[in-house]
Design a protein around this motif. Structure first.
Motif, PDB file in Angstrom:
ATOM      1  N   ARG B 161       1.004  -1.265  -0.273  1.00  0.00           N
ATOM      2  CA  ARG B 161       0.461  -0.344   0.055  1.00  0.00           C
ATOM      3  C   ARG B 161       1.045   1.193  -0.287  1.00  0.00           C
ATOM      4  O   ARG B 161       0.634   1.762  -0.753  1.00  0.00           O
ATOM      5  N   ASN B 162       2.241   1.323   0.698  1.00  0.00           N
ATOM      6  CA  ASN B 162       3.008   1.915   0.900  1.00  0.00           C
ATOM      7  C   ASN B 162       3.042   2.589  -0.325  1.00  0.00           C
ATOM      8  O   ASN B 162       3.519   4.088  -1.030  1.00  0.00           O
ATOM      9  N   ARG B 163       4.221   1.265  -0.756  1.00  0.00           N
ATOM     10  CA  ARG B 163       4.122   1.639  -2.555  1.00  0.00           C
ATOM     11  C   ARG B 163       3.562   2.612  -3.497  1.00  0.00           C
ATOM     12  O   ARG B 163       3.713   3.163  -4.335  1.00  0.00           O
ATOM     13  N   LYS B 164       2.017   1.801  -3.998  1.00  0.00           N
ATOM     14  CA  LYS B 164       1.357   2.511  -4.224  1.00  0.00           C
ATOM     15  C   LYS B 164       0.597   3.839  -3.463  1.00  0.00           C
ATOM     16  O   LYS B 164       0.553   4.521  -4.710  1.00  0.00           O
ATOM     17  N   ILE B 165       1.512   4.122  -2.694  1.00  0.00           N
ATOM     18  CA  ILE B 165       0.497   5.674  -1.989  1.00  0.00           C
ATOM     19  C   ILE B 165       1.593   6.705  -3.288  1.00  0.00           C
ATOM     20  O   ILE B 165       1.917   7.554  -3.110  1.00  0.00           O
ATOM     21  N   ILE B 166       3.485   5.591  -2.527  1.00  0.00           N
ATOM     22  CA  ILE B 166       3.911   7.110  -3.527  1.00  0.00           C
ATOM     23  C   ILE B 166       4.115   7.070  -4.765  1.00  0.00           C
ATOM     24  O   ILE B 166       4.208   8.114  -5.316  1.00  0.00           O
ATOM     25  N   ASP B 167       3.387   5.850  -5.625  1.00  0.00           N
ATOM     26  CA  ASP B 167       3.862   6.061  -7.188  1.00  0.00           C
ATOM     27  C   ASP B 167       2.450   6.976  -7.553  1.00  0.00           C
ATOM     28  O   ASP B 167       2.955   7.979  -8.239  1.00  0.00           O
ATOM     29  N   CYS B 168       1.338   6.604  -6.664  1.00  0.00           N
ATOM     30  CA  CYS B 168       0.642   8.071  -6.748  1.00  0.00           C
ATOM     31  C   CYS B 168       1.042   9.520  -6.393  1.00  0.00           C
ATOM     32  O   CYS B 168       0.370  10.010  -7.989  1.00  0.00           O
ATOM     33  N   ALA B 169       1.177   9.663  -5.782  1.00  0.00           N
ATOM     34  CA  ALA B 169       2.086  10.417  -5.362  1.00  0.00           C
ATOM     35  C   ALA B 169       3.599  11.342  -6.105  1.00  0.00           C
ATOM     36  O   ALA B 169       3.743  12.487  -6.625  1.00  0.00           O
ATOM     37  N   LYS B 170       4.367  10.921  -6.877  1.00  0.00           N
ATOM     38  CA  LYS B 170       5.171  10.561  -7.877  1.00  0.00           C
ATOM     39  C   LYS B 170       4.316  10.998  -9.295  1.00  0.00           C
ATOM     40  O   LYS B 170       4.477  12.139 -10.180  1.00  0.00           O
ATOM     41  N   TRP B 171       3.614  10.145  -9.203  1.00  0.00           N
ATOM     42  CA  TRP B 171       2.641  10.561 -10.483  1.00  0.00           C
ATOM     43  C   TRP B 171       2.071  12.355 -10.572  1.00  0.00           C
ATOM     44  O   TRP B 171       1.747  12.552 -11.505  1.00  0.00           O
ATOM     45  N   LEU B 172       1.552  12.764  -9.308  1.00  0.00           N
ATOM     46  CA  LEU B 172       1.244  13.929  -8.847  1.00  0.00           C
ATOM     47  C   LEU B 172       2.423  14.878  -9.012  1.00  0.00           C
ATOM     48  O   LEU B 172       2.057  16.151 -10.253  1.00  0.00           O
ATOM     49  N   ARG B 173       3.097  14.638  -8.558  1.00  0.00           N
ATOM     50  CA  ARG B 173       3.844  15.134  -9.360  1.00  0.00           C
ATOM     51  C   ARG B 173       4.955  15.320 -10.499  1.00  0.00           C
ATOM     52  O   ARG B 173       4.854  16.566 -10.926  1.00  0.00           O
ATOM     53  N   LYS B 174       4.775  14.675 -11.227  1.00  0.00           N
ATOM     54  CA  LYS B 174       5.384  14.387 -12.351  1.00  0.00           C
ATOM     55  C   LYS B 174       4.485  15.260 -13.293  1.00  0.00           C
ATOM     56  O   LYS B 174       4.372  16.418 -14.625  1.00  0.00           O
TER      57      LYS B 174
END
Lengths: 267, 290
Positions: B161-174
């Motif tokens: 779940r943490n991994r997913k949250i980080i991926d989501c945040a990275k997408w938002l940043r991008k």
């Protein structure tokens, strides 16, 4: 080098024959190897034998019977195998018949060292054997059987040097071995002497045998301990040698047949 | 449901050995296993505990039991002692240990928290984390109960779940409307909260990073224009890849009744800003006031 491919198989065969209690057949295999592939192949096989197997094999060819292995075993492999020579002795045996054991040890060492006419090989055999603790103890055992002569020759060597000594009042079997050591490696000779006479302080006290006649005379003995270094007995040295037998070699070959992963279990 | 019946049991390796004890002709297997287990214990002691002390060997022994048990527990085999034993004998203790250790490594590679830091790629830190999780999960006393397999499962879910949250945040940043956010550190939960909070305005921007001034403007505009939060959020979600939508939806549920309500209420702007800073935007809010 097609013959090299056969060496592990020959080693395996010799090991199995020796462990099965058939040193004669193992010797046959060694002779055959020598005929087919030459002495160097035998040297290679002997070099890779586990030391306890080599020891077991060599000890079957003491004295009268000659073995090719005795002549060809590499000095280092022999020194390693010496550690296991005392493996089969039990303490009762040492207690009851120390002379018999010392005799068999002498036959073995003498056979290997004087089995060769090659001076270099002889020197190397002595050097390698005396570079180990058990080797030093083994030689000490031999010399302790002739303590009087050893003291005599030790003093001669001390006074005259190894090359000018040689005669003792009674020429015991071990004397040639003593001279061989003293002439090859003087330090090793000193180490053997210290193994027999641990209390010896050169220049301060004199080497002396444990005399059995006046054993009751404690006062006298105590007084003499200051002047004399009393040697260890053959029995004591045999026990010391027995205690130096490694309790286990690298471990029995795996029976499961599955090769170990080693560090890869973390990969 | 009786939870204890699932968790309170001996390590799987012990269960398998119990099955071995029942077998008639078990000498060879037992001897092979014994050698393998001893060998593994020595290696574990050398690498993780200490192979020169009795305590180190003892700890390594427990880790060996636990790691092999983890390997068995995650192999998807029938829940019977006999099945576990067959699996163990078929593959050999070393390979089963390797399986267990690979699970530990996999777990260790997943983020412990929804946070990216400079230290994540440090070899020393990675090794330390691996050791910590190995000791935590695989410490199994063979004469006691062991719950490492359950701990592993929970931890695995958490970290995925943490991994997913980080991926989501990275997408938002991008996809940040003001351009890619460049920062080697990332507080993923804060970035997601910021994006959700700014999405209430319905201006079509994706915001993964903010400053105090932007937040002040957002609150002022929201109170003035009273946008329809639900409609705007739905529009916002349409721009997000489907795999991240559940995370954002979840966050919306969370924020709807709390901070979003406050943004539209008569609470003092200063109070709202402080709460945003303390509980939502965190380190994803720039310190400079410009």
């Amino acid at each position: 080098m097609s013959e090299n491919i056969n060496l592990p198989a020959i080693r395996q065969q010799v090991t199995e024959l020796v462990l099965a209690g058939s040193p004669e057949h193992a010797e046959d295999a060694i002779n055959e190897t020598a005929e087919k592939f030459g002495d160097l192949a035998v040297v290679e096989v002997l070099n890779t034998l586990e030391p306890h197997v080599a020891s077991l094999h060599l000890s079957a060819f003491d004295g009268g019977k000659m073995s090719l292995a005795t002549l060809l075993i590499p000095p280092k492999a022999w020194a390693e195998s010496l550690a296991y020579f005392a493996a089969t002795w039990d303490e009762d045996w040492i207690e009851d018949e120390p002379e018999v054991l010392a005799e068999s040890l002498f036959a073995h060492i003498h056979g290997v060292v004087f089995g060769t006419d090659d001076e270099e090989r002889r020197a190397e055999l002595l050097n390698e054997a005396l570079a180990t603790d058990w080797g030093t103890t083994a030689f000490a055992v031999l010399f302790s059987t002739a303590a009087e002569e050893i003291i005599e020759i030790a003093n001669d060597i001390h006074n005259l040097g190894a090359h000018r000594s040689g005669r003792t009042t009674s020429d015991h079997d071990v004397i040639p071995l003593v001279l061989e050591i003293a002439r090859t490696n003087e330090e090793a000779w000193d180490r053997v002497l210290f193994e027999i006479f641990p209390d010896w302080k050169p220049g301060e006290n004199e080497l002396h045998t444990r005399s059995e006649d006046d054993g009751d005379d404690h006062e006298d003995e105590e007084e003499r301990e200051h002047e004399y270094a009393i040697g260890r007995t053959t029995k004591e040295l045999l026990l010391r040698l027995r205690k130096q037998v490694p309790s286990k070699s690298s471990g029995p070959a795996k029976t499961g047949g599955r090769p170990s992963l080693g560090e890869d279990i973390f990969s | 449901m009786n939870i204890t019946s699932y968790t309170a049991r001996a390590p799987q390796l012990v269960q398998a050995l119990e099955a071995l004890a029942q077998r008639a002709d078990n000498q060879d297997s037992a001897s092979t296993l014994f050698h393998e287990l001893s060998g593994i214990t020595v290696l574990v002691a050398k690498k993780f505990t200490n192979d020169r002390t009795a305590d180190g060997m003892h700890d390594a022994f427990h880790l060996t039991v636990g790691c092999i048990s983890l390997g068995i527990s995650q192999a998807g085999i029938a829940d019977s002692n006999e099945a576990k034993l067959s699996f163990l004998l078929q593959h050999g203790a070393e390979y089963v240990f390797q399986m267990g250790f690979r699970h530990i490594k996999e777990l260790s590679a997943l983020p412990y928290a929804a946070y990216v830091s400079d230290f994540d790629n440090d070899a020393f830190i990675q090794q330390r984390n691996l050791k910590a999780i190995f000791l935590e999960i695989c410490n199994a006393d063979p004469v006691s109960v062991w719950t490492g397999d359950a701990v592993y499962q929970n931890e695995l879910l958490d970290r995925k779940r943490n991994r997913k949250i980080i991926d989501c945040a990275k997408w938002l940043r991008k996809n940040n409307s003001n351009g890619l956010v460049k920062d080697s550190e990332l507080d993923a939960n804060a970035a997601i909260s910021i994006a959700v909070i700014f999405a209430v305005s319905g201006d079509g921007c994706i915001v993964a990073r903010t400053g105090q001034r932007e937040l002040e403007n957002l609150i002022a505009r929201a109170r003035e224009t009273r946008p329809d939060v639900e409609v705007n959020w739905n529009d916002f979600l349409k721009k997000i890849p489907p795999e991240f939508q559940p995370i954002l939806r979840e966050r919306m549920e969370e924020l709807r009744g709390t901070i979003v309500k406050k943004i539209f209420s008569k609470t003092k702007i200063k109070t709202v800003l402080t709460e945003l800073q303390d509980h939502y935007a965190g380190s994803e809010q720039d310190i400079d006031y410009s």
